[in-house]
Motif scaffolding. Sequence first.
Motif, PDB file in Angstrom:
ATOM      1  N   ARG A 139       0.846  -1.195   0.000  1.00  0.00           N
ATOM      2  CA  ARG A 139       0.000   0.000   0.000  1.00  0.00           C
ATOM      3  C   ARG A 139       0.878   1.241   0.000  1.00  0.00           C
ATOM      4  NH1 ARG A 139      -4.449  -1.623   4.511  1.00  0.00           N
ATOM      5  NH2 ARG A 139      -5.613  -3.055   3.190  1.00  0.00           N
ATOM      6  N   ASP A 140       0.271   2.357  -0.347  1.00  0.00           N
ATOM      7  CA  ASP A 140       0.958   3.659  -0.315  1.00  0.00           C
ATOM      8  C   ASP A 140       2.093   3.723  -1.319  1.00  0.00           C
ATOM      9  OD1 ASP A 140      -0.713   4.351   1.874  1.00  0.00           O
ATOM     10  OD2 ASP A 140       0.672   3.322   3.222  1.00  0.00           O
ATOM     11  N   GLY A 141       2.047   2.901  -2.311  1.00  0.00           N
ATOM     12  CA  GLY A 141       3.074   2.889  -3.343  1.00  0.00           C
ATOM     13  C   GLY A 141       3.143   1.520  -3.978  1.00  0.00           C
ATOM     14  N   PRO A 142       3.758   1.442  -5.156  1.00  0.00           N
ATOM     15  CA  PRO A 142       3.863   0.143  -5.836  1.00  0.00           C
ATOM     16  C   PRO A 142       4.903  -0.742  -5.164  1.00  0.00           C
ATOM     17  CG  PRO A 142       5.057   1.809  -7.063  1.00  0.00           C
ATOM     18  CD  PRO A 142       4.366   2.522  -5.922  1.00  0.00           C
ATOM     19  N   ARG A 143       5.017  -1.936  -5.659  1.00  0.00           N
ATOM     20  CA  ARG A 143       5.964  -2.928  -5.132  1.00  0.00           C
ATOM     21  C   ARG A 143       7.387  -2.548  -5.559  1.00  0.00           C
ATOM     22  NH1 ARG A 143       7.184  -8.461  -7.667  1.00  0.00           N
ATOM     23  NH2 ARG A 143       8.381  -9.470  -6.047  1.00  0.00           N
ATOM     24  N   ALA A 144       7.896  -1.495  -5.001  1.00  0.00           N
ATOM     25  CA  ALA A 144       9.260  -1.049  -5.283  1.00  0.00           C
ATOM     26  C   ALA A 144      10.232  -1.757  -4.339  1.00  0.00           C
ATOM     27  CB  ALA A 144       9.366   0.458  -5.101  1.00  0.00           C
ATOM     28  N   VAL A 145      11.447  -1.958  -4.809  1.00  0.00           N
ATOM     29  CA  VAL A 145      12.475  -2.595  -3.987  1.00  0.00           C
ATOM     30  C   VAL A 145      13.740  -1.747  -4.104  1.00  0.00           C
ATOM     31  CG1 VAL A 145      13.923  -4.636  -3.694  1.00  0.00           C
ATOM     32  CG2 VAL A 145      11.523  -4.902  -4.306  1.00  0.00           C
ATOM     33  N   ARG A 146      14.232  -1.252  -2.959  1.00  0.00           N
ATOM     34  CA  ARG A 146      15.495  -0.510  -2.936  1.00  0.00           C
ATOM     35  C   ARG A 146      16.536  -1.366  -2.227  1.00  0.00           C
ATOM     36  NH1 ARG A 146      14.218   5.416  -0.615  1.00  0.00           N
ATOM     37  NH2 ARG A 146      13.866   4.128   1.220  1.00  0.00           N
ATOM     38  N   PRO A 147      17.680  -1.629  -2.872  1.00  0.00           N
ATOM     39  CA  PRO A 147      18.695  -2.505  -2.273  1.00  0.00           C
ATOM     40  C   PRO A 147      19.467  -1.816  -1.146  1.00  0.00           C
ATOM     41  CG  PRO A 147      19.441  -1.705  -4.398  1.00  0.00           C
ATOM     42  CD  PRO A 147      18.032  -1.203  -4.223  1.00  0.00           C
ATOM     43  N   PHE A 148      19.859  -2.629  -0.175  1.00  0.00           N
ATOM     44  CA  PHE A 148      20.673  -2.194   0.958  1.00  0.00           C
ATOM     45  C   PHE A 148      21.793  -3.199   1.166  1.00  0.00           C
ATOM     46  CE2 PHE A 148      17.023   0.331   1.785  1.00  0.00           C
ATOM     47  CZ  PHE A 148      17.361   1.307   2.711  1.00  0.00           C
ATOM     48  N   HIS A 149      22.802  -2.793   1.910  1.00  0.00           N
ATOM     49  CA  HIS A 149      23.793  -3.734   2.427  1.00  0.00           C
ATOM     50  C   HIS A 149      23.957  -3.436   3.912  1.00  0.00           C
ATOM     51  CE1 HIS A 149      26.420  -0.277   1.515  1.00  0.00           C
ATOM     52  NE2 HIS A 149      27.183  -0.733   2.509  1.00  0.00           N
ATOM     53  N   LEU A 150      24.506  -4.395   4.615  1.00  0.00           N
ATOM     54  CA  LEU A 150      24.621  -4.267   6.065  1.00  0.00           C
ATOM     55  C   LEU A 150      26.053  -3.940   6.452  1.00  0.00           C
ATOM     56  CD1 LEU A 150      23.000  -4.498   8.677  1.00  0.00           C
ATOM     57  CD2 LEU A 150      23.654  -6.903   8.776  1.00  0.00           C
ATOM     58  N   GLU A 151      26.240  -2.808   7.097  1.00  0.00           N
ATOM     59  CA  GLU A 151      27.535  -2.448   7.659  1.00  0.00           C
ATOM     60  C   GLU A 151      27.577  -3.034   9.072  1.00  0.00           C
ATOM     61  OE1 GLU A 151      29.713   0.672   6.802  1.00  0.00           O
ATOM     62  OE2 GLU A 151      29.121   0.442   4.715  1.00  0.00           O
ATOM     63  N   PRO A 152      28.595  -3.786   9.423  1.00  0.00           N
ATOM     64  CA  PRO A 152      28.626  -4.462  10.721  1.00  0.00           C
ATOM     65  C   PRO A 152      28.449  -3.529  11.922  1.00  0.00           C
ATOM     66  CG  PRO A 152      30.406  -5.237   9.324  1.00  0.00           C
ATOM     67  CD  PRO A 152      29.765  -4.093   8.605  1.00  0.00           C
ATOM     68  N   LEU A 153      28.962  -2.320  11.838  1.00  0.00           N
ATOM     69  CA  LEU A 153      28.849  -1.402  12.973  1.00  0.00           C
ATOM     70  C   LEU A 153      27.699  -0.411  12.814  1.00  0.00           C
ATOM     71  CD1 LEU A 153      32.631  -0.662  13.647  1.00  0.00           C
ATOM     72  CD2 LEU A 153      31.131  -2.305  14.789  1.00  0.00           C
ATOM     73  N   GLY A 154      27.373  -0.041  11.606  1.00  0.00           N
ATOM     74  CA  GLY A 154      26.401   1.035  11.399  1.00  0.00           C
ATOM     75  C   GLY A 154      25.010   0.597  10.985  1.00  0.00           C
ATOM     76  N   GLY A 155      24.823  -0.685  10.681  1.00  0.00           N
ATOM     77  CA  GLY A 155      23.497  -1.157  10.290  1.00  0.00           C
ATOM     78  C   GLY A 155      23.267  -1.074   8.787  1.00  0.00           C
ATOM     79  N   PRO A 156      21.982  -1.071   8.376  1.00  0.00           N
ATOM     80  CA  PRO A 156      21.672  -1.088   6.944  1.00  0.00           C
ATOM     81  C   PRO A 156      21.998   0.244   6.265  1.00  0.00           C
ATOM     82  CG  PRO A 156      19.669  -0.974   8.252  1.00  0.00           C
ATOM     83  CD  PRO A 156      20.808  -1.117   9.211  1.00  0.00           C
ATOM     84  N   VAL A 157      22.621   0.146   5.082  1.00  0.00           N
ATOM     85  CA  VAL A 157      22.992   1.317   4.290  1.00  0.00           C
ATOM     86  C   VAL A 157      22.444   1.100   2.878  1.00  0.00           C
ATOM     87  CG1 VAL A 157      24.901   2.660   3.335  1.00  0.00           C
ATOM     88  CG2 VAL A 157      25.068   1.690   5.655  1.00  0.00           C
ATOM     89  N   ARG A 158      21.761   2.108   2.375  1.00  0.00           N
ATOM     90  CA  ARG A 158      21.187   2.011   1.016  1.00  0.00           C
ATOM     91  C   ARG A 158      22.298   1.983  -0.025  1.00  0.00           C
ATOM     92  NH1 ARG A 158      17.274   6.358  -1.619  1.00  0.00           N
ATOM     93  NH2 ARG A 158      17.154   5.371  -3.639  1.00  0.00           N
ATOM     94  N   ASP A 159      22.173   1.085  -0.985  1.00  0.00           N
ATOM     95  CA  ASP A 159      23.162   0.977  -2.071  1.00  0.00           C
ATOM     96  C   ASP A 159      22.975   2.083  -3.096  1.00  0.00           C
ATOM     97  OD1 ASP A 159      24.210  -1.259  -0.876  1.00  0.00           O
ATOM     98  OD2 ASP A 159      23.151  -2.671  -2.159  1.00  0.00           O
TER      99      ASP A 159
END
Length: 159
Positions: A139-159
């Motif tokens: 809902r509130d938008g289409p089925r969009a997918v934005r990729p991320f990677h996980l930084e061990p100390l900082g958490g998820p970061v958008r690619d």
Amino acid sequence: MFAVPDNTLLRPENPALRHPVRVALEVAADRERWAGLLRYDPDERFSALVDAAGGQEIWLLSWLPGQHTDLHDHEFASGAFTVVSGRLAETVARRSPDGRAVTEVHALAAGQSRVFGPGYVHEVRNAGPDPAISLHVYRDGPRAVRPFHLEPLGGPVRD
């Protein structure tokens, strides 16, 4: 007991106000609605649009053993997904208030659901030996997918 006045009207339910888990569970239970769309692809996770109306999209996904998503969010969309059959594992990645990376793994069996909103970063995997099926409501938008990677100390970061 209570009396209902004669002039009382019953308004039809507004589908946009129904909880996305409820929608996913009802569509999952109506196999005739989506069974003809179901496929299994040995190379990648299969998905098919079941319905797009009333500001929401409903998608059917099939997962063979080992198939998975990469770490992602759904941009501005919110919604839910329900496991119809088989088992899936969802890993949620976030940053704690003190800035540490946190991951949580949720094992999901048939009939179980997860809810997501904007900025909810996760990956989903079929780590079991059997195929799995899930239904996803966006809902509130289409089925969009934005990729991320996980930084061990900082958490998820958008690619």
